[in-house]
Design a protein around this motif. Structure first.
Motif, short mmCIF file in Angstrom:
data_model
loop_
_atom_site.label_atom_id
_atom_site.label_comp_id
_atom_site.label_asym_id
_atom_site.label_seq_id
_atom_site.Cartn_x
_atom_site.Cartn_y
_atom_site.Cartn_z
N VAL A 54 5.96 -16.49 -5.97
CA VAL A 54 6.56 -15.18 -5.72
C VAL A 54 6.77 -15.00 -4.23
CG1 VAL A 54 6.24 -12.68 -5.93
CG2 VAL A 54 5.49 -14.19 -7.79
N VAL A 55 7.98 -14.60 -3.85
CA VAL A 55 8.26 -14.17 -2.49
C VAL A 55 8.51 -12.67 -2.56
CG1 VAL A 55 9.89 -14.26 -0.56
CG2 VAL A 55 9.19 -16.37 -1.70
N MET A 56 7.78 -11.93 -1.74
CA MET A 56 7.95 -10.48 -1.77
C MET A 56 7.95 -9.89 -0.37
SD MET A 56 4.31 -8.87 -2.94
CE MET A 56 4.11 -9.97 -4.31
N GLU A 57 8.70 -8.82 -0.23
CA GLU A 57 8.67 -8.08 1.02
C GLU A 57 7.39 -7.24 1.05
OE1 GLU A 57 12.03 -5.83 3.33
OE2 GLU A 57 11.12 -4.46 1.89
N PHE A 58 6.78 -7.16 2.20
CA PHE A 58 5.61 -6.31 2.41
C PHE A 58 5.96 -5.39 3.56
CE2 PHE A 58 1.57 -4.99 4.07
CZ PHE A 58 0.76 -4.88 2.96
N SER A 59 6.11 -4.10 3.26
CA SER A 59 6.48 -3.12 4.26
C SER A 59 5.49 -1.97 4.25
CB SER A 59 7.89 -2.59 3.99
OG SER A 59 8.15 -1.46 4.80
N ALA A 60 4.71 -1.84 5.32
CA ALA A 60 3.74 -0.75 5.41
C ALA A 60 4.45 0.60 5.31
CB ALA A 60 2.95 -0.85 6.71
N HIS A 61 5.57 0.72 5.96
CA HIS A 61 6.33 1.97 5.93
C HIS A 61 6.69 2.36 4.49
CE1 HIS A 61 9.35 5.01 6.82
NE2 HIS A 61 10.17 4.34 6.03
N CYS A 62 7.26 1.44 3.74
CA CYS A 62 7.66 1.74 2.36
C CYS A 62 6.46 2.00 1.46
CB CYS A 62 8.52 0.61 1.79
SG CYS A 62 10.14 0.49 2.57
N LEU A 63 5.40 1.20 1.64
CA LEU A 63 4.21 1.40 0.82
C LEU A 63 3.62 2.78 1.04
CD1 LEU A 63 2.61 -2.12 1.26
CD2 LEU A 63 3.35 -1.13 -0.91
N MET A 64 3.53 3.21 2.30
CA MET A 64 2.93 4.52 2.62
C MET A 64 3.84 5.67 2.22
SD MET A 64 1.00 4.00 6.29
CE MET A 64 2.50 3.58 7.15
N ASN A 65 5.11 5.58 2.54
CA ASN A 65 6.00 6.73 2.38
C ASN A 65 6.65 6.85 1.01
OD1 ASN A 65 5.81 7.95 5.05
ND2 ASN A 65 6.64 6.00 5.74
N PHE A 66 6.93 5.75 0.36
CA PHE A 66 7.59 5.81 -0.93
C PHE A 66 6.61 5.67 -2.09
CE2 PHE A 66 11.27 3.81 1.57
CZ PHE A 66 11.70 5.05 2.01
N ALA A 67 5.66 4.75 -1.97
CA ALA A 67 4.72 4.50 -3.06
C ALA A 67 3.39 5.23 -2.87
CB ALA A 67 4.48 3.00 -3.20
N ARG A 68 3.17 5.79 -1.66
CA ARG A 68 1.92 6.49 -1.34
C ARG A 68 0.70 5.58 -1.54
NH1 ARG A 68 4.06 10.14 1.67
NH2 ARG A 68 5.17 11.81 0.65
N ILE A 69 0.84 4.34 -1.07
CA ILE A 69 -0.23 3.35 -1.18
C ILE A 69 -0.65 2.94 0.23
CG2 ILE A 69 -0.78 0.99 -1.93
CD1 ILE A 69 1.26 1.38 -4.18
N THR A 107 -2.81 -5.67 11.72
CA THR A 107 -2.58 -5.30 13.11
C THR A 107 -1.22 -5.83 13.59
OG1 THR A 107 -4.94 -5.33 13.56
CG2 THR A 107 -3.49 -5.49 15.46
N GLY A 108 -0.96 -7.10 13.32
CA GLY A 108 0.32 -7.68 13.72
C GLY A 108 1.49 -7.08 12.96
N HIS A 109 1.26 -6.78 11.69
CA HIS A 109 2.30 -6.21 10.83
C HIS A 109 2.77 -4.87 11.39
CE1 HIS A 109 4.43 -5.38 7.10
NE2 HIS A 109 3.85 -4.20 7.07
N VAL A 110 1.83 -4.03 11.75
CA VAL A 110 2.17 -2.68 12.20
C VAL A 110 2.59 -2.67 13.67
CG1 VAL A 110 1.27 -0.36 12.57
CG2 VAL A 110 0.73 -1.59 10.46
N GLY A 114 6.84 -4.69 13.41
CA GLY A 114 7.64 -3.58 12.94
C GLY A 114 7.49 -3.24 11.47
N CYS A 115 6.36 -3.53 10.89
CA CYS A 115 6.03 -3.11 9.51
C CYS A 115 6.82 -3.80 8.42
CB CYS A 115 6.15 -1.60 9.36
SG CYS A 115 4.92 -0.70 10.32
N ILE A 116 7.40 -4.94 8.68
CA ILE A 116 8.05 -5.69 7.60
C ILE A 116 7.68 -7.17 7.72
CG2 ILE A 116 10.23 -6.43 6.58
CD1 ILE A 116 11.47 -3.84 7.55
N ASP A 117 7.19 -7.71 6.62
CA ASP A 117 6.87 -9.13 6.52
C ASP A 117 7.29 -9.62 5.15
OD1 ASP A 117 5.41 -10.33 8.84
OD2 ASP A 117 4.09 -8.62 8.53
N ASN A 118 7.49 -10.90 5.04
CA ASN A 118 7.71 -11.51 3.73
C ASN A 118 6.51 -12.39 3.42
OD1 ASN A 118 10.35 -10.62 2.79
ND2 ASN A 118 11.10 -11.61 4.64
#
Length: 140
Positions: A54-69, A107-110, A114-118
């Motif tokens: 599985v390849v997935m995007e990991f975005s702190a911004h989207c997780l916090m703001n859209f999914a509330r996770i 730490t590096g992600h945020v 810029g809050c986006i990794d694959n």
């Protein structure tokens, strides 16, 4: 402008596999703006049966703001599903797989990326590797 609420029917990956009688699933790409854990939950049987990469995007911004996770909780959940998780890193035309240490990754992600990794997630061991893209110019 008369904006109407639109509803979209969602179907789990497990339901699609059952409905189409699929007997093989090798690879899944997930980029759903914070809904990645929902997709994984709807693919629980497929993940157990086929063990796809599985390849997935990991975005702190989207997780916090859209999914509330909480992003570290999401990362822990992902790492609990897949025995092998690596960050897909790209530097100067070279793509590599990097080991994830939770604190360093977050730490590096945020702060640095810029809050986006694959993420590349697998049930089989992943070897840290580096590949130069064909479309990139070689270093001089």
């Amino acid at each position: 402008y008369g904006l109407e609420e639109k509803h979209m029917q969602c179907v789990s990956l497990d339901a699609i596999i059952a409905n189409h009688h699929l007997d093989r699933l090798d690879f899944i790409k997930i980029d759903v703006e914070g809904g990645e854990l929902d997709v994984l939950a709807g693919a629980e049987q497929a993940l157990a049966r086929f063990q796809p990469t599985v390849v997935m995007e990991f975005s702190a911004h989207c997780l916090m703001n859209f999914a509330r996770i909480n992003p570290p909780d999401a990362l822990n959940k992902i790492m609990g599903i897949f025995p092998h998780v690596r960050r897909i890193a790209q530097h100067d035309g070279v793509t590599s797989l990097e080991h994830i240490d939770e604190l360093d990754f977050m730490t590096g992600h945020v702060l640095r990326r810029g809050c986006i990794d694959n993420l590349l997630c697998s049930f089989r061991p992943l070897h840290d590797t580096a590949v130069r893209g064909r479309h990139q110019r070689p270093n001089r």
